[in-house]
Design a protein around this motif. Structure first.
Motif, PDB file in Angstrom:
ATOM      1  N   ARG A 184       0.833  -1.235   0.011  1.00  0.00           N
ATOM      2  CA  ARG A 184       0.035  -0.031  -0.085  1.00  0.00           C
ATOM      3  C   ARG A 184       0.874   1.278   0.012  1.00  0.00           C
ATOM      4  O   ARG A 184       1.970   1.149   0.477  1.00  0.00           O
ATOM      5  CB  ARG A 184      -0.942   0.159   1.391  1.00  0.00           C
ATOM      6  N   VAL A 185       0.533   2.554  -0.599  1.00  0.00           N
ATOM      7  CA  VAL A 185       0.835   3.526  -0.670  1.00  0.00           C
ATOM      8  C   VAL A 185      -0.147   4.606  -0.600  1.00  0.00           C
ATOM      9  O   VAL A 185      -1.166   4.345  -0.733  1.00  0.00           O
ATOM     10  CB  VAL A 185       1.891   3.973  -1.935  1.00  0.00           C
ATOM     11  N   GLU A 186       0.064   5.851  -0.083  1.00  0.00           N
ATOM     12  CA  GLU A 186      -0.657   6.957   0.099  1.00  0.00           C
ATOM     13  C   GLU A 186      -1.222   7.365  -1.421  1.00  0.00           C
ATOM     14  O   GLU A 186      -0.605   7.482  -2.181  1.00  0.00           O
ATOM     15  CB  GLU A 186      -0.344   8.307   0.961  1.00  0.00           C
ATOM     16  N   GLU A 187      -2.598   7.505  -1.314  1.00  0.00           N
ATOM     17  CA  GLU A 187      -3.152   7.905  -2.436  1.00  0.00           C
ATOM     18  C   GLU A 187      -4.480   9.116  -2.161  1.00  0.00           C
ATOM     19  O   GLU A 187      -5.086   8.897  -1.222  1.00  0.00           O
ATOM     20  CB  GLU A 187      -3.801   6.957  -3.304  1.00  0.00           C
ATOM     21  N   GLY A 188      -4.687   9.926  -2.935  1.00  0.00           N
ATOM     22  CA  GLY A 188      -5.783  11.026  -2.757  1.00  0.00           C
ATOM     23  C   GLY A 188      -5.288  12.275  -2.013  1.00  0.00           C
ATOM     24  O   GLY A 188      -4.081  12.220  -1.684  1.00  0.00           O
ATOM     25  N   PRO A 189      -6.243  13.008  -1.844  1.00  0.00           N
ATOM     26  CA  PRO A 189      -7.647  13.099  -2.171  1.00  0.00           C
ATOM     27  C   PRO A 189      -7.729  13.307  -3.583  1.00  0.00           C
ATOM     28  O   PRO A 189      -6.970  13.547  -4.505  1.00  0.00           O
ATOM     29  CB  PRO A 189      -8.291  13.979  -1.054  1.00  0.00           C
ATOM     30  N   PHE A 190      -9.022  13.299  -4.077  1.00  0.00           N
ATOM     31  CA  PHE A 190      -9.550  13.403  -5.479  1.00  0.00           C
ATOM     32  C   PHE A 190     -10.602  13.861  -5.740  1.00  0.00           C
ATOM     33  O   PHE A 190     -11.777  13.430  -5.050  1.00  0.00           O
ATOM     34  CB  PHE A 190      -9.231  12.292  -6.223  1.00  0.00           C
ATOM     35  N   GLY A 191     -11.114  14.963  -6.515  1.00  0.00           N
ATOM     36  CA  GLY A 191     -12.380  15.404  -6.749  1.00  0.00           C
ATOM     37  C   GLY A 191     -13.124  14.477  -7.509  1.00  0.00           C
ATOM     38  O   GLY A 191     -12.776  14.215  -8.873  1.00  0.00           O
ATOM     39  N   GLU A 192     -14.096  13.882  -7.052  1.00  0.00           N
ATOM     40  CA  GLU A 192     -14.866  12.898  -7.623  1.00  0.00           C
ATOM     41  C   GLU A 192     -15.974  13.077  -8.304  1.00  0.00           C
ATOM     42  O   GLU A 192     -16.539  14.086  -8.387  1.00  0.00           O
ATOM     43  CB  GLU A 192     -15.260  11.614  -6.577  1.00  0.00           C
ATOM     44  N   PHE A 193     -16.805  12.120  -9.041  1.00  0.00           N
ATOM     45  CA  PHE A 193     -18.035  12.206  -9.810  1.00  0.00           C
ATOM     46  C   PHE A 193     -19.229  12.860  -8.948  1.00  0.00           C
ATOM     47  O   PHE A 193     -20.182  13.403  -9.654  1.00  0.00           O
ATOM     48  CB  PHE A 193     -18.582  10.948 -10.341  1.00  0.00           C
ATOM     49  N   THR A 194     -19.203  12.923  -7.790  1.00  0.00           N
ATOM     50  CA  THR A 194     -20.061  13.439  -7.034  1.00  0.00           C
ATOM     51  C   THR A 194     -20.110  14.984  -6.764  1.00  0.00           C
ATOM     52  O   THR A 194     -21.101  15.436  -6.614  1.00  0.00           O
ATOM     53  CB  THR A 194     -20.022  13.091  -5.401  1.00  0.00           C
ATOM     54  N   GLY A 195     -19.188  15.566  -7.321  1.00  0.00           N
ATOM     55  CA  GLY A 195     -18.791  16.980  -7.280  1.00  0.00           C
ATOM     56  C   GLY A 195     -18.275  17.325  -5.882  1.00  0.00           C
ATOM     57  O   GLY A 195     -18.163  18.542  -5.722  1.00  0.00           O
ATOM     58  N   GLY A 228     -22.510  18.887 -12.554  1.00  0.00           N
ATOM     59  CA  GLY A 228     -22.815  18.829 -13.885  1.00  0.00           C
ATOM     60  C   GLY A 228     -22.675  17.704 -14.584  1.00  0.00           C
ATOM     61  O   GLY A 228     -22.332  16.541 -14.026  1.00  0.00           O
ATOM     62  N   CYS A 229     -22.880  17.658 -16.044  1.00  0.00           N
ATOM     63  CA  CYS A 229     -22.983  16.534 -16.772  1.00  0.00           C
ATOM     64  C   CYS A 229     -21.677  16.451 -17.259  1.00  0.00           C
ATOM     65  O   CYS A 229     -21.743  16.595 -18.530  1.00  0.00           O
ATOM     66  CB  CYS A 229     -24.075  16.327 -17.674  1.00  0.00           C
ATOM     67  N   ASP A 230     -20.666  15.481 -16.994  1.00  0.00           N
ATOM     68  CA  ASP A 230     -19.356  15.103 -17.404  1.00  0.00           C
ATOM     69  C   ASP A 230     -19.527  13.777 -18.399  1.00  0.00           C
ATOM     70  O   ASP A 230     -20.659  13.269 -18.309  1.00  0.00           O
ATOM     71  CB  ASP A 230     -18.161  15.040 -16.277  1.00  0.00           C
ATOM     72  N   GLU A 231     -18.598  13.343 -18.736  1.00  0.00           N
ATOM     73  CA  GLU A 231     -18.492  11.958 -19.477  1.00  0.00           C
ATOM     74  C   GLU A 231     -19.029  10.949 -18.856  1.00  0.00           C
ATOM     75  O   GLU A 231     -19.993  10.271 -19.268  1.00  0.00           O
ATOM     76  CB  GLU A 231     -17.180  11.735 -20.213  1.00  0.00           C
ATOM     77  N   TYR A 232     -18.477  10.800 -17.543  1.00  0.00           N
ATOM     78  CA  TYR A 232     -19.114   9.802 -16.804  1.00  0.00           C
ATOM     79  C   TYR A 232     -20.556   9.751 -16.428  1.00  0.00           C
ATOM     80  O   TYR A 232     -21.029   8.556 -16.685  1.00  0.00           O
ATOM     81  CB  TYR A 232     -18.366   9.717 -15.613  1.00  0.00           C
ATOM     82  N   ALA A 233     -21.031  10.872 -16.314  1.00  0.00           N
ATOM     83  CA  ALA A 233     -22.422  11.048 -15.856  1.00  0.00           C
ATOM     84  C   ALA A 233     -23.133  10.556 -16.881  1.00  0.00           C
ATOM     85  O   ALA A 233     -24.265   9.887 -16.945  1.00  0.00           O
ATOM     86  CB  ALA A 233     -22.593  12.335 -15.298  1.00  0.00           C
ATOM     87  N   ALA A 234     -23.059  10.983 -18.184  1.00  0.00           N
ATOM     88  CA  ALA A 234     -23.691  10.836 -19.346  1.00  0.00           C
ATOM     89  C   ALA A 234     -23.761   9.226 -19.725  1.00  0.00           C
ATOM     90  O   ALA A 234     -24.829   8.851 -20.070  1.00  0.00           O
ATOM     91  CB  ALA A 234     -23.097  11.803 -20.624  1.00  0.00           C
ATOM     92  N   LEU A 235     -22.518   8.905 -19.721  1.00  0.00           N
ATOM     93  CA  LEU A 235     -22.384   7.273 -20.141  1.00  0.00           C
ATOM     94  C   LEU A 235     -23.143   6.406 -19.236  1.00  0.00           C
ATOM     95  O   LEU A 235     -23.761   5.344 -19.692  1.00  0.00           O
ATOM     96  CB  LEU A 235     -20.886   6.950 -20.555  1.00  0.00           C
ATOM     97  N   HIS A 261     -30.646   9.422 -14.104  1.00  0.00           N
ATOM     98  CA  HIS A 261     -30.365  10.849 -14.589  1.00  0.00           C
ATOM     99  C   HIS A 261     -28.748  11.129 -14.176  1.00  0.00           C
ATOM    100  O   HIS A 261     -28.131  10.870 -13.225  1.00  0.00           O
ATOM    101  CB  HIS A 261     -31.340  11.551 -13.945  1.00  0.00           C
ATOM    102  N   PRO A 262     -28.211  11.903 -15.484  1.00  0.00           N
ATOM    103  CA  PRO A 262     -26.995  12.318 -15.222  1.00  0.00           C
ATOM    104  C   PRO A 262     -26.675  13.046 -13.904  1.00  0.00           C
ATOM    105  O   PRO A 262     -25.634  13.157 -13.437  1.00  0.00           O
ATOM    106  CB  PRO A 262     -26.740  12.822 -16.449  1.00  0.00           C
ATOM    107  N   TRP A 263     -27.593  13.861 -13.615  1.00  0.00           N
ATOM    108  CA  TRP A 263     -27.543  14.789 -12.279  1.00  0.00           C
ATOM    109  C   TRP A 263     -27.572  14.019 -11.146  1.00  0.00           C
ATOM    110  O   TRP A 263     -26.925  14.591 -10.081  1.00  0.00           O
ATOM    111  CB  TRP A 263     -28.640  15.833 -12.496  1.00  0.00           C
ATOM    112  N   GLY A 264     -28.056  12.949 -11.023  1.00  0.00           N
ATOM    113  CA  GLY A 264     -27.820  11.885  -9.807  1.00  0.00           C
ATOM    114  C   GLY A 264     -27.167  10.617 -10.107  1.00  0.00           C
ATOM    115  O   GLY A 264     -27.667   9.634  -9.566  1.00  0.00           O
ATOM    116  N   ASN A 265     -26.368  10.769 -11.034  1.00  0.00           N
ATOM    117  CA  ASN A 265     -25.658   9.453 -11.611  1.00  0.00           C
ATOM    118  C   ASN A 265     -25.137   8.445 -10.529  1.00  0.00           C
ATOM    119  O   ASN A 265     -24.642   9.169  -9.516  1.00  0.00           O
ATOM    120  CB  ASN A 265     -24.760   9.841 -12.513  1.00  0.00           C
TER     121      ASN A 265
END
Length: 346
Positions: A184-195, A228-235, A261-265
């Motif tokens: 294991r190694v340290e990772e993150g943080p990261f802005g995720e699909f939830t906003g 918003g509706c990014d690539e992941y949300a749309a697909l 729905h993309p807004w609640g993906n």
């Protein structure tokens, strides 16, 4: 398909492609083999991995891609989309949530047996690769076969340089390596699909890189996930809606449509159905939550068949005026959550 195709028609086309998979074909080489870098020459910093959001823990090279792993027992090959951050010139750290299919193969098969798991990360190339990697197909279904069904012709695969995994030959970049048990190694943080940036920096599986292959002048595809509706949300709106619609149909539910729905993906689902008997909403919820497609879903809204699930105004009207706030809303406690839920207590 026409760019203005209604979403329900897109969902039906996705379902039909899954019913008619086309297996990939192996080729001896491809554009991704134009440059082959192995061993000490590997340097991830030569690739244009960005700091995607302010506050991210590092440079993320895997945000729109396919992670490729193989079950050592059945031979099933899983394509998934799991983020990874550069640690140094030949190491990545990845967030692998235990009930995703690729991580399940790592934790339940390789780590449990004290063995290193080979992996490949395919970036760019045919858009269908990232599309299907971000889907929620059932276990033991090969994403490459369904990708062929979507394209109506087989995906061309080529063998990795340092392991036996097969990767899309038209990829822009392929990163090969292994994950050793319990490293294991340290990772993150990261802005995720939830906003939201919801995962604190923490110890996550270390990916040791053995080779990088790429096209001449490769393009590193990426996604700036968030509100918003990014690539992941749309697909995912198409693929998850399709998977859940199939589950309900297979169980005899007279469903009109399903909308993630993309807004609640990923975290919400709207189901429009006839009401064949009392309390069918409970049965629908159980079917969704009992599936791979519903593992992250927190909100399930069931409306009558005269409500278009893709029309949020219609859905909101139905909830406000037809749902009894005391008897029509049910809370199921102690269910699965996930690391990326913004409402979790730190």
């Amino acid at each position: 398909m026409d760019p203005d195709t209604p979403p329900q028609e897109l969902v039906e086309a996705y379902i039909e492609a899954g019913k008619n998979p086309i297996k990939p074909i192996e080729v001896s080489t491809g554009p991704v083999k134009e440059n082959i870098i192995v061993g000490d020459d590997v340097d991830l910093f030569k690739l244009p991995a960005p700091v995607v959001h302010g506050g991210d823990g590092g440079r993320y090279i895997s945000t729109w891609h396919a992670c490729i792993h193989q079950d050592p027992d059945s031979g099933w090959v899983n394509w998934g989309m799991y983020r990874s951050m550069i640690v140094d010139k030949n190491k990545l750290a990845g967030l692998l949530i235990p009930y995703q299919h690729g991580p399940m193969i790592l934790y339940q098969k390789y780590e449990a047996r004290g063995k290193a798991m080979p992996f490949a990360i395919a970036i760019g190339g045919d858009p269908v690769v990232a599309f299907i990697a971000s889907s929620y197909l059932p276990a033991y279904v090969n994403e490459a076969d369904v990708a062929g069904g979507i394209r109506k012709e087989p995906i061309e695969l080529v063998k990795c340089e340092t392991n036996d995994l097969m990767v899309p030959a038209t990829s822009e970049i392929v990163i090969e390596g292994e994950i050793r048990p319990h490293e294991r190694v340290e990772e993150g943080p990261f802005g995720e699909f939830t906003g939201f940036r919801t995962t604190e920096r923490g110890g996550r599986p270390l990916h040791r890189i053995k080779a990088i292959t790429h096209r001449n002048n490769p393009i590193l595809t990426m996604s700036c996930m968030g509100m918003g509706c990014d690539e992941y949300a749309a697909l995912v709106s198409v693929t998850l809606s399709g998977e859940m619609l199939q589950i309900l149909r297979q169980n005899g539910i007279p469903v009109r449509g399903v909308c993630v729905h993309p807004w609640g993906n990923t975290l919400s689902t709207i189901v429009s159905t006839k009401v064949p008997y009392a309390n069918v909403a409970h049965q629908i919820s159980s079917m969704i939550w009992g599936s791979k497609a519903g593992v992250y879903v927190h909100w399930i809204i069931v409306v009558d068949e005269n409500v278009d699930p893709w029309n949020l105004e219609d859905v909101f009207h139905a909830v406000v005026f037809q749902c009894n706030p005391q008897d029509g809303i049910h809370v199921y406690k102690r269910t699965l959550g996930m690391t990326l839920d913004p409402f979790l207590t730190p």
